[in-house]
Design a protein around this motif. Structure first.
Motif, PDB file in Angstrom:
ATOM      1  N   MET A 294       0.810  -1.216   0.000  1.00  0.00           N
ATOM      2  CA  MET A 294       0.000   0.000   0.000  1.00  0.00           C
ATOM      3  C   MET A 294       0.847   1.271   0.000  1.00  0.00           C
ATOM      4  N   CYS A 295       2.147   1.140   0.277  1.00  0.00           N
ATOM      5  CA  CYS A 295       3.058   2.290   0.253  1.00  0.00           C
ATOM      6  C   CYS A 295       3.745   2.473  -1.105  1.00  0.00           C
ATOM      7  N   MET A 296       3.535   1.520  -2.020  1.00  0.00           N
ATOM      8  CA  MET A 296       4.308   1.493  -3.263  1.00  0.00           C
ATOM      9  C   MET A 296       3.891   2.528  -4.288  1.00  0.00           C
ATOM     10  N   PHE A 297       2.615   2.918  -4.286  1.00  0.00           N
ATOM     11  CA  PHE A 297       2.087   3.747  -5.371  1.00  0.00           C
ATOM     12  C   PHE A 297       1.895   5.181  -4.890  1.00  0.00           C
ATOM     13  N   GLY A 298       2.566   6.125  -5.542  1.00  0.00           N
ATOM     14  CA  GLY A 298       2.531   7.510  -5.091  1.00  0.00           C
ATOM     15  C   GLY A 298       1.442   8.327  -5.738  1.00  0.00           C
ATOM     16  N   ASN A 299       0.220   7.813  -5.771  1.00  0.00           N
ATOM     17  CA  ASN A 299      -0.876   8.573  -6.368  1.00  0.00           C
ATOM     18  C   ASN A 299      -2.000   8.747  -5.348  1.00  0.00           C
ATOM     19  N   VAL A 300      -3.040   9.457  -5.765  1.00  0.00           N
ATOM     20  CA  VAL A 300      -4.142   9.789  -4.858  1.00  0.00           C
ATOM     21  C   VAL A 300      -4.859   8.527  -4.385  1.00  0.00           C
TER      22      VAL A 300
END
Length: 338
Positions: A294-300
């Protein structure tokens, strides 16, 4: 050009050193919480004192399936630490490992903060860090195996060997092997693989308890009186994690061990949820990877997913750890209960 390259390497090393320092500090802070605050710590002290005597109670297949490597590890640690310190060694290793991987897998500082909030405010994660140390130790060793050996032909063998530390790793190995065979023989598409794992885990749910009894697993008796599934809250929560993660999948993710193993873990949990009490115990083996996922994707979408995951779990945090994780002394000093 050379100077720029050296500066880049130096800054990367400094970042890693910072992550290591913060992870060591986080792990140290966890060890300041006394053994007396948590359930089952007394049993871990007994393991440290009498591991070889405990091994003598088993024979035949029961000796193989009741975590002999964990008992041997406790025996070795007992020569280095006092028995009361051995559980704290496991807490330190678990805390450092999960913290370090949250740092290196998080896309940005905000997700890092939310990742740590998930680590301490999600009841299952709190329980993993500080109570079920044997399974959590196995789960964090799995993270290191993925980090160093994901592309190795020995990876699955190493996961299988983890079953001699905690028997849940045998189940983890089985589902990872199933996913591997499916990807090689049928489809590499991660959506197809997830659907297949959910289907297989639903079917396998009905056979896990009888198989555990045949193999003389010590945990089998612990699950017999538990109620299957649950009220559905965690099912909705983890299904949301699964769907949001799949909605932002890319081809490169199929080569990412953290991504693949975490999705296998969520799929197994969702597939077993309503059919087997083992689902809630097994998800602990994947939980550190799921938080990293859940920390991998830097989007909204990633931000709202992780923030919602933390918020929902924080609402039940106090009651859950009071019932499942803390001793009476722990409730009194950590939660202010009397």
């Amino acid at each position: 050009m050379i100077a720029i390259k050296l500066t880049h390497i130096s800054s990367r090393k400094l970042k890693i050193l910072f992550f290591v320092f913060c992870s060591l500090l986080f792990a140290f802070l966890l060890t300041l919480l006394p053994n007396e605050y948590f359930r089952d710590r007394a049993n871990y002290i007994i393991y440290a004192k009498d591991s070889l005597n405990i091994m003598e109670r088993y024979d035949g297949i029961a000796l193989i399936t009741n975590e002999p490597l964990f008992l041997l590890l406790n025996n070795m640690l007992s020569f280095i630490f006092d028995a009361e310190m051995v559980p704290l060694f496991f807490v330190y290793f678990i805390g450092f490992s999960v913290s370090y991987f949250i740092f290196i897998r998080s896309r940005n500082i905000l997700l890092t903060v939310l990742g740590f909030m998930a680590l301490v405010l999600v009841p299952q994660s709190f329980h993993m860090l500080l109570v079920v140390l044997r399974q959590a130790f196995t789960a964090t060793v799995l993270m290191w195996l993925i980090y160093y050996f994901w592309q190795s032909k020995y990876f699955l063998l190493l996961v299988f060997l983890l079953g001699f530390i905690h028997s849940s790793a045998f189940i983890v190995f089985a589902f990872l092997a199933i996913d591997k065979l499916f990807s090689l023989l049928i489809s590499k598409n991660i959506l197809h693989r997830v659907c297949f794992v959910i289907l297989i885990s639903s079917v396998v749910s009905f056979f896990i308890m009888p198989l555990a009894e045949v193999l003389a697993l010590r945990q089998a008796t612990q699950y017999q009186d538990e109620v299957n599934g649950g009220g559905g809250g965690n099912f909705i929560l983890y299904m949301s994690v699964l769907l949001v993660t799949l909605s932002q999948r890319k081809k490169i993710h199929t080569e990412d061990g953290f991504y693949v193993v975490a999705l296998v873990g969520i799929s197994v949990y969702v597939g077993m949820y309503f059919f087997s009490p083992f689902a809630g115990r097994l998800v602990t083996s994947f939980l550190p990877l799921i938080i990293c996922l859940m920390c991998m994707f830097g989007n909204v979408r990633a931000f709202f997913l992780l923030a919602g995951f933390v918020l929902v779990n924080s609402l039940i945090f106090k009651n859950s750890i009071e019932s499942n994780s803390l001793s009476e002394q722990g409730v009194r000093y950590l939660l202010g209960g009397y």
